[in-house]
Design an enzyme around this catalytic site. Structure first.
Site, PDB file in Angstrom:
ATOM      1  N   GLN A 177      -3.778  -0.582   2.400  1.00 20.91           N
ATOM      2  CA  GLN A 177      -3.545  -1.975   2.759  1.00 20.91           C
ATOM      3  C   GLN A 177      -2.381  -2.567   1.960  1.00 20.91           C
ATOM      4  O   GLN A 177      -1.535  -3.290   2.519  1.00 20.91           O
ATOM      5  CB  GLN A 177      -4.810  -2.800   2.543  1.00 20.91           C
ATOM      6  CG  GLN A 177      -4.705  -4.217   3.095  1.00 20.91           C
ATOM      7  CD  GLN A 177      -6.025  -4.959   3.072  1.00 20.91           C
ATOM      8  OE1 GLN A 177      -7.024  -4.466   2.540  1.00 20.91           O
ATOM      9  NE2 GLN A 177      -6.037  -6.149   3.634  1.00 20.91           N
ATOM     10  N   GLN A 221       0.764  -1.316   3.297  1.00 21.72           N
ATOM     11  CA  GLN A 221       1.091  -1.994   4.550  1.00 21.72           C
ATOM     12  C   GLN A 221       1.608  -3.408   4.294  1.00 21.72           C
ATOM     13  O   GLN A 221       2.512  -3.888   4.990  1.00 21.72           O
ATOM     14  CB  GLN A 221      -0.160  -2.052   5.437  1.00 21.72           C
ATOM     15  CG  GLN A 221       0.046  -2.661   6.803  1.00 21.72           C
ATOM     16  CD  GLN A 221       0.882  -1.790   7.730  1.00 21.72           C
ATOM     17  OE1 GLN A 221       1.166  -0.644   7.409  1.00 21.72           O
ATOM     18  NE2 GLN A 221       1.269  -2.328   8.865  1.00 21.72           N
ATOM     19  N   GLU A 222       1.047  -4.060   3.297  1.00 23.05           N
ATOM     20  CA  GLU A 222       1.447  -5.441   3.009  1.00 23.05           C
ATOM     21  C   GLU A 222       2.864  -5.512   2.436  1.00 23.05           C
ATOM     22  O   GLU A 222       3.667  -6.353   2.858  1.00 23.05           O
ATOM     23  CB  GLU A 222       0.469  -6.081   2.016  1.00 23.05           C
ATOM     24  CG  GLU A 222      -0.888  -6.446   2.617  1.00 23.05           C
ATOM     25  CD  GLU A 222      -0.805  -7.665   3.530  1.00 23.05           C
ATOM     26  OE1 GLU A 222       0.204  -8.399   3.466  1.00 23.05           O
ATOM     27  OE2 GLU A 222      -1.748  -7.871   4.315  1.00 23.05           O
ATOM     28  N   SER A 223       3.161  -4.653   1.459  1.00 22.96           N
ATOM     29  CA  SER A 223       4.420  -4.843   0.730  1.00 22.96           C
ATOM     30  C   SER A 223       5.106  -3.549   0.326  1.00 22.96           C
ATOM     31  O   SER A 223       6.204  -3.605  -0.255  1.00 22.96           O
ATOM     32  CB  SER A 223       4.146  -5.651  -0.546  1.00 22.96           C
ATOM     33  OG  SER A 223       3.357  -4.879  -1.440  1.00 22.96           O
ATOM     34  N   TYR A 233      -2.434  -3.617  12.633  1.00 22.70           N
ATOM     35  CA  TYR A 233      -2.594  -3.650  11.175  1.00 22.70           C
ATOM     36  C   TYR A 233      -3.848  -2.885  10.756  1.00 22.70           C
ATOM     37  O   TYR A 233      -3.810  -2.007   9.884  1.00 22.70           O
ATOM     38  CB  TYR A 233      -2.671  -5.117  10.746  1.00 22.70           C
ATOM     39  CG  TYR A 233      -2.912  -5.397   9.283  1.00 22.70           C
ATOM     40  CD1 TYR A 233      -1.851  -5.428   8.382  1.00 22.70           C
ATOM     41  CD2 TYR A 233      -4.184  -5.705   8.825  1.00 22.70           C
ATOM     42  CE1 TYR A 233      -2.067  -5.745   7.043  1.00 22.70           C
ATOM     43  CE2 TYR A 233      -4.406  -6.021   7.492  1.00 22.70           C
ATOM     44  CZ  TYR A 233      -3.349  -6.036   6.611  1.00 22.70           C
ATOM     45  OH  TYR A 233      -3.560  -6.351   5.285  1.00 22.70           O
TER      46      TYR A 233
END
Length: 409
Positions: free
Chosen positions: A108, A111-113, A210
């Site tokens: 996660q 995926q976020e940053s 996502y």
């Protein structure tokens, strides 16, 4: 001078042993030299073939089992995603606080940053966990949103909350997304996003992609030896313990579930008789398929947990194993439609060991997929689908809750 000596030596040798013996010895020597050269060539070829086989086997195993642990950054197959050193312990800590597996946490944040400490978005999200400032004010506890330790600590607290509120929502929707997926969806779309209250992923393409990206990639990219990555909310029909499972077809997608369906026309409701083909209207397993395989051999099918091969019948490319991990019930698992079966009865398999190759072997024309069935503990080895016990009950049970509870679907 040298020529004279050679001729003299040859004449003496012929005189001593005679031409027949001399000729026989020469032929024997030539044959021996030829045989030695042939053996050397075959040995080199065999070694090369063995090296090629070992390389292919290693590639198959590496390609069909899991690779790297999020918190460690290494694995026998080599890391696909390297978690930065500054994030390794914070990922572990956030997983412990939130109740999510480390693999999901790492996937996660990636995926976020991409683990960037200076990431920001046009809507105002900041830091490696991409917190909105109002959410950070609640869960950041005064820390620095860009600091790996502070950001992951805030993430852990926030995801713990989201997981707790998602559990009753998941319970409302039997067979729907589990609490972990709903929590991850909430993180992306917000707690009030439509669908969440009813246990559904919000109808936003971004959020659906996502969730799919995180959960599909977590096992293949982050876990060691196919460690399970999520737990489901459905209740299985067999007793399960703490045994760790892996996806039986890494990279595959769940395409069809267990239960009634409308495939064979003209059958009366509840008629699942094999003799008239109406059994096709009740699907006894879960189908998993490699995207784009068509009708060609697909991905490598692996043992989801420690098991023993108990039957390789002449039936629809089937392999049957018994779970022997010591923690879960000794149920049977049927892997059906395999294009290749690379195991034999008596083989003992570890989690992630190859069983065969996904295919479309069967009585009907079909696309390539893995059909996976579960049979209740105590089922005799080599029991085939649709066979019943003395009471007339099916040995088959729904495999989906089992796989979901083990994070393997």
């Amino acid at each position: 001078m040298r020529g004279t000596v050679k001729r003299a030596g040859l004449g003496l040798l012929v005189k001593l042993v005679g031409w027949p013996v001399m000729l026989f010895g020469t032929v024997a020597m030539v044959l021996m030299l030829g045989l030695a050269s042939l053996m050397l060539f075959l040995g080199a070829g065999a070694a090369e073939a063995k090296d090629q086989h070992d390389t292919q086997a290693a590639a198959t195993t590496a390609g069909s089992t899991c690779q790297v642990n999020a918190a460690e950054g290494d694995g026998e197959g080599g890391a696909r995603v390297e978690v930065p050193e500054a994030f390794k312990q914070p990922v572990k800590d956030a997983a412990e606080v939130s109740g999510l597996p480390e693999e999901i946490v790492a996937a996660q944040i990636n995926q976020e940053s991409g683990f960037s400490t200076s990431a920001s978005s046009p809507v105002g999200a900041q830091g490696p966990a991409q917190f909105m400032l109002d959410t950070w004010a609640t869960y950041g506890e005064g820390g620095d949103v860009n600091d790996p330790e502070d950001a992951m600590a805030g993430y852990g607290r926030y995801m713990k909350h989201l997981l707790e509120v998602s559990k009753p929502k998941a319970d409302k929707n039997e067979g729907g997304p589990d609490a972990a997926r709903l929590a991850v969806a909430s993180y992306n779309a917000g707690e009030a996003a439509p669908g969440l209250e009813d246990g559904e992923i919000p109808p936003y393409e971004e959020t659906q992609n996502y969730v799919k990206t995180i959960f599909d990639g977590a096992q293949e990219d982050y876990s060691v030896e196919c460690k399970q990555v999520a737990s489901g909310s459905d209740v299985s029909e067999v007793e399960l313990g703490d045994g760790e499972w892996a996806k039986p077809l890494p990279g595959g997608q769940h395409t069809s579930g267990y239960g009634a369906r409308n495939v064979m026309p003209g059958c009366a409701p509840g008629d699942y008789n094999i003799s008239n083909g109406c059994h096709a209207n009740f699907h006894l397993g879960a189908d998993i398929a490699t995207p784009g395989a068509g009708k060609a051999p697909g991905g490598t099918v692996v043992s989801p947990t420690k098991a023993e091969v108990v039957c390789v019948p002449d039936f629809d490319g089937m392999v049957q194993v018994k779970v022997t991990n010591g923690d879960d019930s000794e149920l049977l698992l049927n892997f059906i439609h395999l294009a290749e079966r690379n195991v034999k009865v008596g083989d003992e398999l570890e989690r992630g060991d190859p069983i065969g190759v996904e295919g479309n072997v069967g009585q009907f024309d079909m696309s390539t997929h893995l059909h996976l069935e579960a049979m209740k503990p105590g089922t005799p080895a080599c029991t085939l689908p649709w066979e019943r016990d003395d009471k007339g009950d099916l040995y088959n049970v729904d495999p989906e809750p089992i796989l979901k509870e083990k994070g393997a679907l």
